[in-house]
Design an enzyme around this catalytic site. Structure first.
Site, PDB file in Angstrom:
ATOM      1  CG  HIS A  59      -0.236  -0.021   2.530  1.00 49.54           C
ATOM      2  ND1 HIS A  59      -0.396  -1.055   3.448  1.00 49.54           N
ATOM      3  CD2 HIS A  59       0.646   0.827   3.107  1.00 49.54           C
ATOM      4  CE1 HIS A  59       0.345  -0.823   4.502  1.00 49.54           C
ATOM      5  NE2 HIS A  59       0.995   0.308   4.321  1.00 49.54           N
TER       6      HIS A  59
HETATM    7  P1  TYD Z   1      -2.888  -3.799   7.536  1.00 48.28           P
HETATM    8  O1  TYD Z   1      -2.972  -2.365   7.078  1.00 48.28           O
HETATM    9  O2  TYD Z   1      -3.591  -4.813   6.702  1.00 48.28           O
HETATM   10  O3  TYD Z   1      -1.384  -4.246   7.668  1.00 48.28           O
HETATM   11  P2  TYD Z   1      -0.197  -3.994   6.629  1.00 48.28           P
HETATM   12  O4  TYD Z   1       0.589  -2.862   7.184  1.00 48.28           O
HETATM   13  O5  TYD Z   1       0.601  -5.234   6.545  1.00 48.28           O
HETATM   14  O6  TYD Z   1      -0.857  -3.637   5.307  1.00 48.28           O
HETATM   15  O7  TYD Z   1      -3.427  -3.848   9.034  1.00 48.28           O
HETATM   16  C1  TYD Z   1      -3.841  -5.052   9.622  1.00 48.28           C
HETATM   17  C2  TYD Z   1      -4.979  -4.726  10.572  1.00 48.28           C
HETATM   18  O8  TYD Z   1      -4.552  -3.870  11.616  1.00 48.28           O
HETATM   19  C3  TYD Z   1      -6.135  -4.050   9.885  1.00 48.28           C
HETATM   20  O9  TYD Z   1      -7.346  -4.621  10.370  1.00 48.28           O
HETATM   21  C4  TYD Z   1      -6.066  -2.618  10.342  1.00 48.28           C
HETATM   22  C5  TYD Z   1      -5.383  -2.729  11.675  1.00 48.28           C
HETATM   23  N1  TYD Z   1      -4.544  -1.558  12.030  1.00 48.28           N
HETATM   24  C6  TYD Z   1      -4.967  -0.718  13.037  1.00 48.28           C
HETATM   25  O10 TYD Z   1      -6.033  -0.893  13.646  1.00 48.28           O
HETATM   26  N2  TYD Z   1      -4.160   0.344  13.382  1.00 48.28           N
HETATM   27  C7  TYD Z   1      -2.995   0.580  12.744  1.00 48.28           C
HETATM   28  O11 TYD Z   1      -2.298   1.544  13.092  1.00 48.28           O
HETATM   29  C8  TYD Z   1      -2.586  -0.300  11.679  1.00 48.28           C
HETATM   30  C9  TYD Z   1      -1.302  -0.061  10.924  1.00 48.28           C
HETATM   31  C10 TYD Z   1      -3.404  -1.363  11.367  1.00 48.28           C
END
Ligand code: TYD
Length: 145
Positions: A59
């Site tokens: 992303h």
């Molecule tokens: P996600 O964005 O999918 O992880 P990556 O960084 O690998 O793309 O996040 C995984 C889960 O954690 C998703 O349900 C959103 C949650 N999350 C939060 O609640 N707070 C945060 O600060 C972050 C980074 C993720």
């Protein structure tokens, strides 16, 4: 975002050296703004227990600045800001990867037990994400609208 100093914020992703206090007892790295972190830290999260061959990220963020630190073990970060592509190996707890907004990133190659700490300039906001690579490339002018 409340910048400590706009002048310290760069629009380029880059590796930055973090301070390290090393003595016979071991090492300590302390981070505070504005000396070592060029933005106010509003959020901290960390990635860990990534299964072998697994990846995270995939992303880009619209407004949020981040610094990634491999505080244990190592990982690779694949980056694309629409102009430059890079694969950066993070293996040292006294080194940070500074990522301004609009950088597509994927974290991969996690070593067993690796922990990647992320310092963020913004509270979590699902609307701050480009999760579709084509949307991101359009936003940075690399694809036709
Ligand atoms: P996600 O964005 O999918 O992880 P990556 O960084 O690998 O793309 O996040 C995984 C889960 O954690 C998703 O349900 C959103 C949650 N999350 C939060 O609640 N707070 C945060 O600060 C972050 C980074 C993720």
């Amino acid at each position: 975002m409340d910048y400590n100093s706009d002048a310290m914020l760069s629009y380029e992703f880059k590796l930055i050296d973090l301070p390290r206090f090393l003595d016979s007892r071991g090492s300590l790295t302390a981070l505070q703004n504005p000396e070592s972190i060029p933005f106010d830290i509003k959020r901290v999260f960390y990635l860990y227990e990534v299964p072998p061959g697994g990846s995270r990220g995939g992303h880009a963020l619209k407004r949020c600045y981040q610094i990634l630190i491999a505080i244990s073990g190592g990982l690779d970060v694949i980056l694309n800001d629409g102009r430059r592509e890079a694969r950066i190996s993070l293996r040292r707890p006294d080194q940070g990867l500074y990522l301004p907004p609009l950088v597509w990133r994927e974290m991969t190659g996690f070593s067993p037990g690796a922990v990647c700490l992320v310092l963020a300039s913004e509270f979590y906001d699902a609307a701050d994400y480009y999760r579709d690579r084509a949307d991101f490339l359009r936003a940075v002018g690399r694809l036709q609208p």
